[in-house]
Design an enzyme around this catalytic site. Sequence first.
Site, short mmCIF file in Angstrom:
data_model
loop_
_atom_site.label_atom_id
_atom_site.label_comp_id
_atom_site.label_asym_id
_atom_site.label_seq_id
_atom_site.Cartn_x
_atom_site.Cartn_y
_atom_site.Cartn_z
N ARG A 142 -3.58 -1.25 -6.48
CA ARG A 142 -2.76 -2.46 -6.44
C ARG A 142 -3.20 -3.36 -7.59
NH1 ARG A 142 -5.67 -4.60 -0.98
NH2 ARG A 142 -7.78 -4.54 -1.80
N GLY A 145 -8.44 -7.48 4.28
CA GLY A 145 -9.25 -7.63 5.48
C GLY A 145 -8.50 -8.19 6.68
N ASP A 149 6.96 -40.00 2.21
CA ASP A 149 7.69 -40.80 3.19
C ASP A 149 8.99 -40.12 3.61
OD1 ASP A 149 6.68 -43.24 4.30
OD2 ASP A 149 6.44 -43.97 2.25
N LYS A 198 0.84 -1.20 0.00
CA LYS A 198 0.00 0.00 0.00
C LYS A 198 0.87 1.25 0.00
CE LYS A 198 -3.76 -0.50 2.47
NZ LYS A 198 -4.31 -0.74 3.82
N GLU A 234 13.17 -42.43 -0.51
CA GLU A 234 12.19 -42.00 0.49
C GLU A 234 12.62 -42.34 1.90
OE1 GLU A 234 8.48 -43.99 -0.36
OE2 GLU A 234 9.52 -45.72 -1.18
N MET A 258 -5.95 -6.81 8.36
CA MET A 258 -5.58 -5.83 9.37
C MET A 258 -6.51 -4.63 9.26
SD MET A 258 -1.85 -6.55 9.80
CE MET A 258 -0.95 -7.69 8.79
N GLY A 295 10.22 -39.91 -3.24
CA GLY A 295 8.93 -40.11 -2.60
C GLY A 295 8.91 -39.20 -1.38
N THR A 296 8.54 -37.95 -1.62
CA THR A 296 8.73 -36.96 -0.55
C THR A 296 7.69 -37.06 0.56
OG1 THR A 296 7.67 -35.40 -2.04
CG2 THR A 296 10.06 -35.27 -1.84
N CYS A 304 7.63 -37.77 -6.88
CA CYS A 304 6.26 -38.26 -7.02
C CYS A 304 5.45 -38.07 -5.73
CB CYS A 304 6.25 -39.72 -7.44
SG CYS A 304 6.99 -40.82 -6.23
N SER A 364 13.16 -41.69 -7.99
CA SER A 364 11.98 -40.85 -7.86
C SER A 364 11.85 -40.50 -6.38
CB SER A 364 10.75 -41.61 -8.36
OG SER A 364 9.60 -40.84 -8.10
N HIS A 422 -16.29 -8.16 1.90
CA HIS A 422 -15.25 -9.06 2.40
C HIS A 422 -15.42 -10.46 1.83
CE1 HIS A 422 -13.60 -11.91 5.38
NE2 HIS A 422 -12.59 -11.06 5.35
N ARG A 445 -3.12 3.16 8.54
CA ARG A 445 -3.45 2.03 7.69
C ARG A 445 -2.30 1.03 7.64
NH1 ARG A 445 -4.64 4.70 1.97
NH2 ARG A 445 -5.95 2.84 1.75
N TYR A 490 11.67 -34.39 -13.99
CA TYR A 490 10.21 -34.20 -14.02
C TYR A 490 9.64 -34.09 -12.60
CZ TYR A 490 9.80 -39.12 -12.64
OH TYR A 490 9.87 -40.29 -11.95
P1 ADP Z 1 -7.79 -2.25 3.67
O1 ADP Z 1 -6.39 -2.70 3.54
O2 ADP Z 1 -8.60 -3.08 4.58
O3 ADP Z 1 -8.43 -1.98 2.37
P2 ADP Z 1 -7.30 0.57 3.92
O4 ADP Z 1 -6.13 1.02 4.67
O5 ADP Z 1 -7.22 0.59 2.46
O6 ADP Z 1 -7.72 -0.86 4.46
O7 ADP Z 1 -8.50 1.46 4.41
C1 ADP Z 1 -9.81 1.16 4.12
C2 ADP Z 1 -10.55 2.36 3.62
O8 ADP Z 1 -10.47 3.43 4.52
C3 ADP Z 1 -10.03 2.94 2.34
O9 ADP Z 1 -10.50 2.26 1.23
C4 ADP Z 1 -10.58 4.32 2.37
O10 ADP Z 1 -11.90 4.33 1.90
C5 ADP Z 1 -10.56 4.65 3.83
N1 ADP Z 1 -9.40 5.50 4.10
C6 ADP Z 1 -8.17 5.12 4.46
N2 ADP Z 1 -7.36 6.19 4.60
C7 ADP Z 1 -8.12 7.27 4.33
C8 ADP Z 1 -7.85 8.67 4.27
N3 ADP Z 1 -6.65 9.17 4.52
N4 ADP Z 1 -8.87 9.45 3.93
C9 ADP Z 1 -10.08 8.95 3.67
N5 ADP Z 1 -10.40 7.68 3.69
C10 ADP Z 1 -9.42 6.82 4.02
MG MG Z 2 -7.77 -0.76 1.03
MG MG Z 3 -9.76 -3.21 6.32
#
Ligand code: ADP
Ligand code: MG
Ligand code: MG
Length: 876
Positions: free
Chosen positions: A337, A102, A770, A23, A746, A104, A767-768, A832, A765, A455, A93, A852
């Site tokens: 990303r 999702g 065993d 990120k 093996e 963290m 035999g990973t 194998c 061959s 999610h 973030r 192989y």
């Molecule tokens: P995740 O990795 O779970 O996607 P993010 O760090 O991308 O978490 O944050 C989730 C959401 O929070 C982002 O998609 C955005 O909508 C909002 N967000 C994060 N930072 C900011 C910011 N500086 N200003 C406004 N919205 C933010």
């Molecule tokens: Mg995000």
């Molecule tokens: Mg999140």
Amino acid sequence: MMKKFVYAFSEGNAKMRELLGGKGANLAEMTVLGLPVPQGFTITTEACTQYYEDDRQVSPEIEAEIFEHLAKLEELTGKKFGDPSNPLLVSVRSGARASMPGMMDTILNLGLNDQVVEGFAKLTNNERFAYDSYRRFIQMFSDVVMEVPKHQFEVIIDQMKEAKGVTLDTELDADDLKEMVVRFKAYYKEQKNEDFPQQPREQLMEAVKAVFRSWDNPRAIYYRRMNDIPSSWGTAVNVQTMVFGNTGNTSGTGVAFTRDPATGENRLFGEFLVNAQGEDVVAGVRTPQHIDELKDIMPDVYNQFCDVAHRLEQHYRDMQDMEFTIENGKLFMLQTRNGKRTAHAAIKIACDLVDEGMITPQEAVCMVEPKQLDSLLHPQFDQKALKAAKEIGVGLAASPGAACGKVVFTAEEATEEGKKGEAVILVRLETSPEDIEGMNHAKGILTVRGGMTSHAAVVARGMGTCCVSGCGDIVMHEAEGYFELGGRKISRGEYISLDGSTGKIYGEAIPTVAASVSGDFGRLMAWADEARQLKVYTNADTPKDAVQALSFGAEGIGLCRTEHMFFEGVRIKAVREMILSKAEEQRRVALAKLLPMQQGDFEAIYEAMQGHPVTIRFLDPPLHEFVPHTEAEIKELSEEMNISVEEIHNVIASLHEFNPMMGHRGCRLAVSYPEIAEMQTQAVINAAINVSRKHPEWKIVPEIMIPLVGEVKELAYVKSVVTKTADELIAQSGMELHYKVGTMIEIPRAAVTADEIAKEAEFFSFGTNDLTQMTFGFSRDDAGKFLNYYYDKKIYEFDPFAKLDQAGVGKLVEMACKLGRQTRPDIKLGICGEHGGDPSSVEFCHKVGLTYVSCSPFRVPIARLAAAQAAIKYPR
Ligand code: ADP
Ligand code: MG
Ligand code: MG
């Protein structure tokens, strides 16, 4: 020079992913590209590692560096952290090297407190918005940083809405939100016995530590194990100036992909919500609008966003997954990303990008994750049965594929049933990161709430699991163990079917049919075949498996296990007769009954393989596996063989072993009873002769593989039985037939003495399975019981039976290759074990120069792609 732990976005770029996390590196890259990114800074992954080294403390040096950068950010934005008259608010973030959706949690609006919120309200002239931001901050901070259960906050919101008689959050006014803040803080105090933290600097440091801590939460650990991510990488923390999508109707927030992540179609795809902040879109609390609708609501922003999306895709030369926020009509980019996508989409996008001239075929090969192919290789619905089936409802087609299973309502149940081998469909209101293990064990996921980027949808697509999300027609009665849909009442344990490509839900079990490799899939595989240097064989015991594997591109059979042929009807009786024989003569009579059957099997396999190499392994398991288990079977056998029941019991007792895995099995059987090896040799050679007569052009060269060798002399002995038998038969036939005798490596002793073994063995061959259990000294049938403790304590980070342990077992493999080649430079080397179809293990096999890899038929395309990627990365 002192190590630098904090980088402003303007100091980084996309290549610094290891240090800044995905990120952070991409926020820096977008900044460099001049795109509208709220400015901020990234605390490096090394700071996270340091935090753990320092016994979970942020060192004073790192803290000082953070506040230096905060001061610079204040200068840049002209705002001040904690200043009510013009406050700087930030988001905190997380962002690891590899994206972990999702896993963290993000904290928004940090820097607000009782005074700042008042000032913020005045400054923005929008009291409602200021208090909405504050109540969100309290909620997120309490949950993520202070571990105050979040559920009660939702309850308070619901209570307030109900008291007011409204349904949407947006219908609450400023006074309501002020009141909400009071209630939230009271609840916080009740839980923590202290006031909600009012010092912005303290809030910031606590949030940073929480991100570091989250690297080690159970969901993150589980996700890492599933995705081969080492715990040593750590996560970065991004501190970014807030922009606000919740100021009113000229603001909003959304997520979008440059191409459709489900189908790969080249068009902008995504969702947004007006007057909303952050996670509202992904959390599925309100159902979002399609990105196309933004064109009508805010045409200028829409056009600008399309330009940015196009530029980013051209720049990264891959489909992008972007997060954005609109604040009072102004667009801000918050993330980009390479987007997660279904296997189907991954292949289409890779081929399209080649056709669009953006990437080379080799780059296309590297772009598709081998493991993902799995979802394309597994069955789809039988089209006829599908047409006949009656749909009971429809949701969003969130992750394609066909799934059929029994309904469960919790992730725990899904895990429990899934482990038992039950096909289950996990039905939830919405999923959350805690559900990940259960989702992984489910065949399909059905949610009531949440859009295409919820999610559930994102995680399911990543796992290649079928998912239908946002089916709002479902009425859940989870506590009573059922749900209602389309006039039907469906209880826990009943079968339903999901079509992840159409979003349709069926209240019945629908049969499925096998997949095929064609179209874009075929194109990609052809590019992969051009690039790879490893051959890909299959483990197949039956002509049916062999045909399946050939259709998936297998180039031979690396392992044909003969014992599986011994279990059917009449055969098992002959095998038992052999086992109960007291003398060699009697045993030979029983073996003679088996010979034609075994020979017939081999003929069928040679026919199926049409001249491709076939490696046949001789009898391997301990004999007790074949004895009758029930009294009825014993009685029947006693009558047929004219032996007393008691005597049979005695034989069974005599075959009992304390540790069968290390017992009387493998070549030890042939050493004790050479006539077994004799019979098997006859079957192989006769089969080869017969099929060669019909198809001389196939030039069949039988490869006979002796299992479980640990000492060259035992191989020499069994080999002498084989060659004597084979040479006689070949001489009698008057045909010219070459054959090879080799062994499995093996047992660690075989690996260590491979130079000796290679004097007799014409091929190895590995035999990973065993080899792994013998090297670790624990059996794969029992390891499941205690490996979890090892994962928890990070002694082992992955299952060595699924992914080759390169440091230990791999070292033995490498050594055996070297020693084997010393004795016999042209020795054929293969693998194998289960590992032959695991991408990271395939890469290892490529590097040590195997000829192989051999894997189960359904993993053949995965191995082909993994082998190609290894060859591109490490040409040999
Ligand atoms: P995740 O990795 O779970 O996607 P993010 O760090 O991308 O978490 O944050 C989730 C959401 O929070 C982002 O998609 C955005 O909508 C909002 N967000 C994060 N930072 C900011 C910011 N500086 N200003 C406004 N919205 C933010
Ligand atoms: Mg995000
Ligand atoms: Mg999140």
